[in-house]
Design an enzyme around this catalytic site. Structure first.
Site, PDB file in Angstrom:
ATOM      1  CG  ASP A 271      85.378  49.127  87.542  1.00  0.00           C
ATOM      2  OD1 ASP A 271      85.405  49.657  87.954  1.00  0.00           O
ATOM      3  OD2 ASP A 271      85.120  48.130  86.917  1.00  0.00           O
TER       4      ASP A 271
ATOM      5  CB  ILE B  39      85.150  51.441  75.202  1.00  0.00           C
ATOM      6  CG1 ILE B  39      85.941  50.569  74.201  1.00  0.00           C
ATOM      7  CG2 ILE B  39      84.428  50.862  75.224  1.00  0.00           C
ATOM      8  CD1 ILE B  39      86.268  49.123  74.584  1.00  0.00           C
TER       9      ILE B  39
ATOM     10  CG  MET C 254      81.337  49.199  73.691  1.00  0.00           C
ATOM     11  SD  MET C 254      81.716  50.065  71.839  1.00  0.00           S
ATOM     12  CE  MET C 254      83.553  49.817  71.657  1.00  0.00           C
TER      13      MET C 254
ATOM     14  CG  ASP D  67      80.181  53.573  65.555  1.00  0.00           C
ATOM     15  OD1 ASP D  67      79.158  53.324  66.107  1.00  0.00           O
ATOM     16  OD2 ASP D  67      81.188  54.385  65.764  1.00  0.00           O
TER      17      ASP D  67
ATOM     18  N   GLY E 255      88.119  48.891  84.249  1.00  0.00           N
ATOM     19  CA  GLY E 255      86.603  49.283  84.288  1.00  0.00           C
ATOM     20  C   GLY E 255      85.848  47.911  83.614  1.00  0.00           C
ATOM     21  CB  ALA E 256      87.921  44.825  84.593  1.00  0.00           C
TER      22      ALA E 256
ATOM     23  CG  HIS F 112      82.037  55.498  68.550  1.00  0.00           C
ATOM     24  ND1 HIS F 112      81.495  55.162  68.182  1.00  0.00           N
ATOM     25  CD2 HIS F 112      81.714  55.503  70.539  1.00  0.00           C
ATOM     26  CE1 HIS F 112      81.071  53.735  68.748  1.00  0.00           C
ATOM     27  NE2 HIS F 112      80.831  54.286  70.185  1.00  0.00           N
TER      28      HIS F 112
ATOM     29  N   GLY G 248      79.347  46.988  83.328  1.00  0.00           N
ATOM     30  CA  GLY G 248      78.564  46.685  81.969  1.00  0.00           C
ATOM     31  C   GLY G 248      79.690  45.973  80.248  1.00  0.00           C
TER      32      GLY G 248
END
Length: 336
Positions: free
Chosen positions: A36, A120, A235, A153, A10-11, A182, A14
Protein backbone atom coordinates in the site's frame (compact mmCIF):
# COMPACT_ATOMS: atom_id res chain seq x y z
CA UNK A 1 -0.27 -27.56 -4.27
CA UNK A 2 2.79 -26.83 -2.15
CA UNK A 3 3.43 -23.15 -1.61
CA UNK A 4 0.88 -20.40 -2.16
CA UNK A 5 1.87 -16.75 -2.20
CA UNK A 6 -1.02 -14.31 -1.87
CA UNK A 7 -0.59 -10.58 -2.38
CA UNK A 8 -2.94 -7.82 -1.23
CA UNK A 9 -2.61 -4.52 -3.09
CA UNK A 10 -4.18 -1.83 -0.95
CA UNK A 11 -3.55 -3.81 2.23
CA UNK A 12 -3.65 -0.92 4.72
CA UNK A 13 -7.16 0.26 3.85
CA UNK A 14 -10.60 -0.45 5.23
CA UNK A 15 -11.00 -3.63 3.18
CA UNK A 16 -7.30 -4.44 2.92
CA UNK A 17 -6.63 -4.86 6.65
CA UNK A 18 -9.48 -7.27 7.51
CA UNK A 19 -8.90 -9.09 4.20
CA UNK A 20 -5.23 -9.54 5.09
CA UNK A 21 -6.24 -10.84 8.53
CA UNK A 22 -8.59 -13.42 6.97
CA UNK A 23 -5.91 -14.51 4.49
CA UNK A 24 -3.38 -14.82 7.32
CA UNK A 25 -5.84 -17.15 9.06
CA UNK A 26 -5.91 -19.45 6.00
CA UNK A 27 -3.42 -22.27 6.71
CA UNK A 28 -2.96 -23.10 3.00
CA UNK A 29 -1.30 -19.75 2.30
CA UNK A 30 2.46 -19.89 2.88
CA UNK A 31 3.47 -16.33 2.00
CA UNK A 32 1.44 -13.13 2.33
CA UNK A 33 2.74 -9.89 0.83
CA UNK A 34 1.02 -6.61 1.66
CA UNK A 35 1.44 -3.48 -0.46
CA UNK A 36 0.00 0.00 0.00
CA UNK A 37 1.12 3.61 -0.15
CA UNK A 38 1.16 3.88 3.68
CA UNK A 39 1.25 1.75 6.85
CA UNK A 40 1.92 -1.70 5.38
CA UNK A 41 5.05 -2.42 7.44
CA UNK A 42 2.97 -1.91 10.59
CA UNK A 43 0.04 -4.02 9.39
CA UNK A 44 2.49 -6.76 8.36
CA UNK A 45 4.32 -6.66 11.69
CA UNK A 46 1.02 -6.96 13.55
CA UNK A 47 -0.24 -9.88 11.43
CA UNK A 48 3.13 -11.64 11.48
CA UNK A 49 2.62 -12.55 15.17
CA UNK A 50 -0.42 -14.71 14.38
CA UNK A 51 0.38 -18.42 14.72
CA UNK A 52 -0.45 -19.60 11.20
CA UNK A 53 2.00 -20.82 8.52
CA UNK A 54 2.20 -17.78 6.25
CA UNK A 55 5.20 -15.47 6.35
CA UNK A 56 3.95 -11.89 6.15
CA UNK A 57 5.86 -9.00 4.58
CA UNK A 58 4.78 -5.40 4.09
CA UNK A 59 5.96 -3.14 1.27
CA UNK A 60 5.68 0.55 0.39
CA UNK A 61 6.27 2.16 -3.05
CA UNK A 62 9.96 3.15 -2.49
CA UNK A 63 12.75 0.66 -3.33
CA UNK A 64 10.68 -1.23 -5.90
CA UNK A 65 8.16 -2.22 -3.21
CA UNK A 66 5.43 -3.19 -5.66
CA UNK A 67 7.78 -5.39 -7.64
CA UNK A 68 9.06 -7.10 -4.49
CA UNK A 69 5.52 -7.70 -3.23
CA UNK A 70 4.43 -9.22 -6.56
CA UNK A 71 7.45 -11.43 -7.24
CA UNK A 72 6.40 -15.10 -7.18
CA UNK A 73 2.71 -14.30 -6.58
CA UNK A 74 0.13 -17.03 -7.21
CA UNK A 75 -2.84 -14.92 -6.24
CA UNK A 76 -3.23 -11.13 -6.22
CA UNK A 77 -6.20 -9.40 -4.63
CA UNK A 78 -6.79 -5.72 -5.33
CA UNK A 79 -8.93 -3.78 -2.85
CA UNK A 80 -6.88 -0.59 -3.48
CA UNK A 81 -8.59 2.72 -4.06
CA UNK A 82 -10.88 5.10 -2.23
CA UNK A 83 -14.19 4.00 -0.72
CA UNK A 84 -17.55 5.47 -1.69
CA UNK A 85 -18.70 8.31 0.55
CA UNK A 86 -22.32 9.45 0.97
CA UNK A 87 -23.51 11.36 -2.08
CA UNK A 88 -20.65 10.01 -4.18
CA UNK A 89 -21.62 8.10 -7.30
CA UNK A 90 -19.65 5.10 -8.49
CA UNK A 91 -18.72 7.42 -11.35
CA UNK A 92 -16.97 9.90 -9.04
CA UNK A 93 -15.10 6.91 -7.69
CA UNK A 94 -14.11 5.89 -11.18
CA UNK A 95 -11.82 8.82 -11.87
CA UNK A 96 -9.71 8.13 -8.79
CA UNK A 97 -9.72 4.35 -8.71
CA UNK A 98 -9.18 3.82 -12.45
CA UNK A 99 -5.73 5.42 -12.26
CA UNK A 100 -4.77 3.42 -9.17
CA UNK A 101 -5.87 0.12 -10.75
CA UNK A 102 -4.08 0.90 -14.03
CA UNK A 103 -0.78 1.47 -12.24
CA UNK A 104 -1.10 -1.71 -10.16
CA UNK A 105 -2.08 -3.72 -13.26
CA UNK A 106 1.06 -2.45 -15.01
CA UNK A 107 3.14 -3.78 -12.09
CA UNK A 108 1.39 -7.17 -12.27
CA UNK A 109 1.81 -7.40 -16.06
CA UNK A 110 5.56 -6.91 -15.77
CA UNK A 111 6.25 -8.91 -12.57
CA UNK A 112 3.56 -11.58 -12.09
CA UNK A 113 1.69 -12.01 -15.38
CA UNK A 114 0.69 -15.63 -14.63
CA UNK A 115 -0.93 -14.91 -11.26
CA UNK A 116 -4.67 -15.08 -10.65
CA UNK A 117 -5.94 -11.53 -10.28
CA UNK A 118 -9.00 -10.77 -8.13
CA UNK A 119 -10.35 -7.24 -8.53
CA UNK A 120 -12.32 -5.69 -5.66
CA UNK A 121 -11.63 -1.99 -6.41
CA UNK A 122 -14.84 -0.29 -7.47
CA UNK A 123 -16.40 0.22 -9.91
CA UNK A 124 -15.68 -3.46 -10.69
CA UNK A 125 -17.72 -3.29 -13.92
CA UNK A 126 -15.02 -0.91 -15.25
CA UNK A 127 -11.88 -1.82 -13.28
CA UNK A 128 -11.80 -5.43 -14.54
CA UNK A 129 -11.72 -4.23 -18.20
CA UNK A 130 -8.98 -1.74 -17.19
CA UNK A 131 -6.78 -4.58 -15.88
CA UNK A 132 -7.50 -6.62 -19.03
CA UNK A 133 -6.55 -3.79 -21.39
CA UNK A 134 -3.29 -3.13 -19.51
CA UNK A 135 -2.47 -6.85 -19.75
CA UNK A 136 -3.29 -6.87 -23.49
CA UNK A 137 -0.89 -3.97 -24.03
CA UNK A 138 1.82 -6.07 -22.36
CA UNK A 139 0.83 -9.21 -24.31
CA UNK A 140 0.01 -11.17 -21.13
CA UNK A 141 -3.81 -11.18 -21.00
CA UNK A 142 -5.30 -14.55 -20.04
CA UNK A 143 -9.08 -14.20 -19.53
CA UNK A 144 -9.10 -17.39 -17.45
CA UNK A 145 -7.02 -15.71 -14.72
CA UNK A 146 -8.84 -12.40 -14.23
CA UNK A 147 -11.84 -12.15 -11.89
CA UNK A 148 -14.11 -9.37 -10.70
CA UNK A 149 -15.10 -10.24 -7.14
CA UNK A 150 -18.91 -10.06 -6.93
CA UNK A 151 -19.00 -12.41 -3.94
CA UNK A 152 -20.38 -9.75 -1.59
CA UNK A 153 -23.60 -9.70 -3.63
CA UNK A 154 -23.76 -13.50 -3.27
CA UNK A 155 -23.07 -13.33 0.48
CA UNK A 156 -25.74 -10.66 0.92
CA UNK A 157 -28.24 -12.73 -1.08
CA UNK A 158 -27.60 -15.76 1.16
CA UNK A 159 -28.04 -13.71 4.33
CA UNK A 160 -31.14 -11.81 3.21
CA UNK A 161 -32.85 -14.95 1.88
CA UNK A 162 -32.13 -16.73 5.18
CA UNK A 163 -33.74 -13.75 6.96
CA UNK A 164 -36.84 -14.05 4.73
CA UNK A 165 -36.93 -17.81 5.48
CA UNK A 166 -36.84 -16.85 9.15
CA UNK A 167 -33.74 -18.87 9.96
CA UNK A 168 -30.30 -17.23 9.90
CA UNK A 169 -28.63 -20.57 10.63
CA UNK A 170 -29.45 -21.41 6.98
CA UNK A 171 -27.34 -18.49 5.70
CA UNK A 172 -24.15 -20.53 5.05
CA UNK A 173 -26.15 -23.12 3.08
CA UNK A 174 -28.32 -20.75 1.01
CA UNK A 175 -27.05 -20.35 -2.54
CA UNK A 176 -28.41 -17.74 -4.92
CA UNK A 177 -26.71 -17.20 -8.27
CA UNK A 178 -26.10 -13.45 -8.63
CA UNK A 179 -25.29 -12.49 -12.21
CA UNK A 180 -24.75 -9.35 -14.31
CA UNK A 181 -22.33 -6.92 -12.75
CA UNK A 182 -21.39 -5.39 -9.41
CA UNK A 183 -23.32 -2.15 -8.98
CA UNK A 184 -26.96 -1.25 -8.46
CA UNK A 185 -29.23 -2.42 -11.26
CA UNK A 186 -26.47 -4.55 -12.83
CA UNK A 187 -26.65 -6.85 -9.77
CA UNK A 188 -29.18 -9.54 -10.74
CA UNK A 189 -30.04 -12.06 -8.02
CA UNK A 190 -31.69 -15.11 -9.61
CA UNK A 191 -33.97 -15.70 -6.64
CA UNK A 192 -36.05 -18.22 -8.62
CA UNK A 193 -32.96 -20.47 -8.49
CA UNK A 194 -32.37 -20.05 -4.74
CA UNK A 195 -31.48 -23.24 -2.87
CA UNK A 196 -33.27 -23.83 -0.54
CA UNK A 197 -36.08 -22.16 -2.50
CA UNK A 198 -38.07 -19.17 -1.35
CA UNK A 199 -41.68 -20.03 -0.48
CA UNK A 200 -43.77 -20.23 -3.67
CA UNK A 201 -46.33 -18.01 -1.92
CA UNK A 202 -43.89 -15.05 -1.78
CA UNK A 203 -45.61 -11.94 -3.14
CA UNK A 204 -44.17 -10.20 -6.20
CA UNK A 205 -43.80 -7.00 -4.15
CA UNK A 206 -41.75 -8.84 -1.49
CA UNK A 207 -39.55 -10.36 -4.17
CA UNK A 208 -38.92 -6.89 -5.53
CA UNK A 209 -38.02 -5.55 -2.07
CA UNK A 210 -35.60 -8.44 -1.54
CA UNK A 211 -34.05 -7.93 -4.99
CA UNK A 212 -33.56 -4.20 -4.36
CA UNK A 213 -32.04 -4.90 -0.95
CA UNK A 214 -29.45 -7.22 -2.53
CA UNK A 215 -28.77 -4.69 -5.31
CA UNK A 216 -28.40 -1.72 -2.97
CA UNK A 217 -27.10 -3.43 0.18
CA UNK A 218 -23.99 -1.27 -0.06
CA UNK A 219 -26.08 1.88 0.41
CA UNK A 220 -27.53 0.39 3.61
CA UNK A 221 -24.00 0.19 5.04
CA UNK A 222 -22.87 3.62 3.74
CA UNK A 223 -25.93 5.16 5.43
CA UNK A 224 -25.48 3.29 8.71
CA UNK A 225 -21.79 4.25 8.88
CA UNK A 226 -22.95 7.85 8.52
CA UNK A 227 -20.04 9.19 6.52
CA UNK A 228 -17.43 6.93 8.06
CA UNK A 229 -17.07 4.60 5.06
CA UNK A 230 -18.70 1.84 3.10
CA UNK A 231 -18.92 -1.96 3.30
CA UNK A 232 -15.40 -3.00 4.30
CA UNK A 233 -15.73 -5.93 6.73
CA UNK A 234 -18.34 -7.86 4.74
CA UNK A 235 -16.38 -7.12 1.56
CA UNK A 236 -13.19 -8.45 3.16
CA UNK A 237 -15.07 -11.62 4.14
CA UNK A 238 -16.41 -12.01 0.60
CA UNK A 239 -12.96 -11.40 -0.93
CA UNK A 240 -11.38 -14.00 1.35
CA UNK A 241 -14.13 -16.51 0.48
CA UNK A 242 -13.41 -16.05 -3.22
CA UNK A 243 -9.65 -16.27 -2.67
CA UNK A 244 -10.14 -19.52 -0.71
CA UNK A 245 -12.17 -20.95 -3.60
CA UNK A 246 -9.39 -20.06 -6.06
CA UNK A 247 -6.76 -21.70 -3.81
CA UNK A 248 -8.84 -24.90 -3.53
CA UNK A 249 -9.26 -25.01 -7.33
CA UNK A 250 -5.52 -24.39 -7.78
CA UNK A 251 -4.79 -27.41 -5.62
CA UNK A 252 -7.00 -29.60 -7.82
CA UNK A 253 -10.31 -29.64 -5.93
CA UNK A 254 -13.17 -30.20 -8.37
CA UNK A 255 -16.71 -28.86 -8.63
CA UNK A 256 -16.06 -25.33 -7.35
CA UNK A 257 -18.68 -23.09 -8.95
CA UNK A 258 -19.39 -19.52 -7.94
CA UNK A 259 -20.40 -16.27 -9.61
CA UNK A 260 -17.70 -13.90 -10.84
CA UNK A 261 -17.50 -10.98 -13.28
CA UNK A 262 -15.29 -12.32 -16.07
CA UNK A 263 -14.31 -11.78 -19.67
CA UNK A 264 -16.67 -14.09 -21.55
CA UNK A 265 -13.85 -15.26 -23.85
CA UNK A 266 -12.49 -17.23 -20.85
CA UNK A 267 -14.76 -20.06 -22.03
CA UNK A 268 -15.81 -19.51 -25.64
CA UNK A 269 -18.82 -21.87 -25.60
CA UNK A 270 -20.01 -20.88 -22.14
CA UNK A 271 -19.52 -17.20 -22.90
CA UNK A 272 -21.47 -17.54 -26.14
CA UNK A 273 -24.33 -19.22 -24.23
CA UNK A 274 -24.43 -16.29 -21.78
CA UNK A 275 -24.58 -13.83 -24.70
CA UNK A 276 -27.59 -15.76 -26.05
CA UNK A 277 -29.19 -15.69 -22.56
CA UNK A 278 -28.85 -11.91 -22.25
CA UNK A 279 -29.50 -11.08 -25.90
CA UNK A 280 -26.55 -8.72 -26.26
CA UNK A 281 -22.89 -9.02 -27.20
CA UNK A 282 -21.07 -7.97 -24.05
CA UNK A 283 -17.40 -8.65 -23.39
CA UNK A 284 -17.87 -9.02 -19.62
CA UNK A 285 -20.67 -10.43 -17.49
CA UNK A 286 -20.94 -12.05 -14.10
CA UNK A 287 -22.12 -15.63 -14.34
CA UNK A 288 -21.55 -18.83 -12.41
CA UNK A 289 -17.99 -19.88 -13.15
CA UNK A 290 -16.44 -23.29 -12.61
CA UNK A 291 -12.89 -22.96 -11.32
CA UNK A 292 -9.92 -25.23 -12.04
CA UNK A 293 -6.12 -25.19 -11.75
CA UNK A 294 -5.90 -22.74 -14.67
CA UNK A 295 -8.68 -20.46 -13.49
CA UNK A 296 -11.95 -20.39 -15.42
CA UNK A 297 -12.77 -23.94 -16.57
CA UNK A 298 -16.32 -23.24 -17.59
CA UNK A 299 -18.82 -20.38 -17.69
CA UNK A 300 -22.31 -21.65 -16.92
CA UNK A 301 -25.35 -20.31 -18.73
CA UNK A 302 -27.88 -18.37 -16.68
CA UNK A 303 -30.40 -21.21 -16.63
CA UNK A 304 -34.15 -20.68 -16.47
CA UNK A 305 -35.08 -17.10 -15.63
CA UNK A 306 -38.43 -15.92 -14.32
CA UNK A 307 -40.17 -13.15 -16.32
CA UNK A 308 -39.13 -10.66 -13.59
CA UNK A 309 -35.48 -11.78 -13.84
CA UNK A 310 -35.57 -11.39 -17.63
CA UNK A 311 -36.66 -7.78 -17.08
CA UNK A 312 -33.81 -7.28 -14.59
CA UNK A 313 -31.32 -8.56 -17.17
CA UNK A 314 -32.70 -6.15 -19.80
CA UNK A 315 -32.52 -3.25 -17.34
CA UNK A 316 -28.84 -3.94 -16.62
CA UNK A 317 -27.45 -4.10 -20.15
CA UNK A 318 -26.97 -0.47 -21.11
CA UNK A 319 -25.24 0.38 -17.81
CA UNK A 320 -22.99 -2.67 -18.17
CA UNK A 321 -22.13 -1.76 -21.74
CA UNK A 322 -21.26 1.83 -20.74
CA UNK A 323 -19.17 0.72 -17.74
CA UNK A 324 -17.18 -1.76 -19.85
CA UNK A 325 -16.55 0.85 -22.57
CA UNK A 326 -15.50 3.34 -19.91
CA UNK A 327 -12.86 0.96 -18.57
CA UNK A 328 -11.57 0.03 -22.03
CA UNK A 329 -11.47 3.69 -23.13
CA UNK A 330 -9.60 4.72 -19.99
CA UNK A 331 -6.64 2.70 -21.27
CA UNK A 332 -7.08 2.96 -25.05
CA UNK A 333 -8.75 6.35 -25.48
CA UNK A 334 -12.29 6.61 -26.88
CA UNK A 335 -13.10 4.97 -30.21
CA UNK A 336 -13.83 7.68 -32.76
Amino acid sequence: MGKVKAVVLGAAGGIGQPLSLLLKSNPTITALALFDIVNTPGVAADLSHISTPSKVEGYLPPDDGLKKALTGADLIIIPAGVPRKPGMTRDDLFKINAGIVRDLATGIATTAPKAFVLVISNPVNSTVPIVAEVFKKHGVFDPKRLFGVTTLDVVRASTFVAEVLGNLSLAPKVTVPVVGGHSGVTIIPLLSQSQPPLPSSIAAADLEVLTKRIQFGGDEVVKAKDGAGSATLSMAYAGAEFANAIIKALSGEKGIVLPSYVNLSADKDGGAAVVVDIGKELEYFSARVELGPNGVEKIHSLGNLSPYEKELVKASLSELEDSIAKGVNFINGPKL
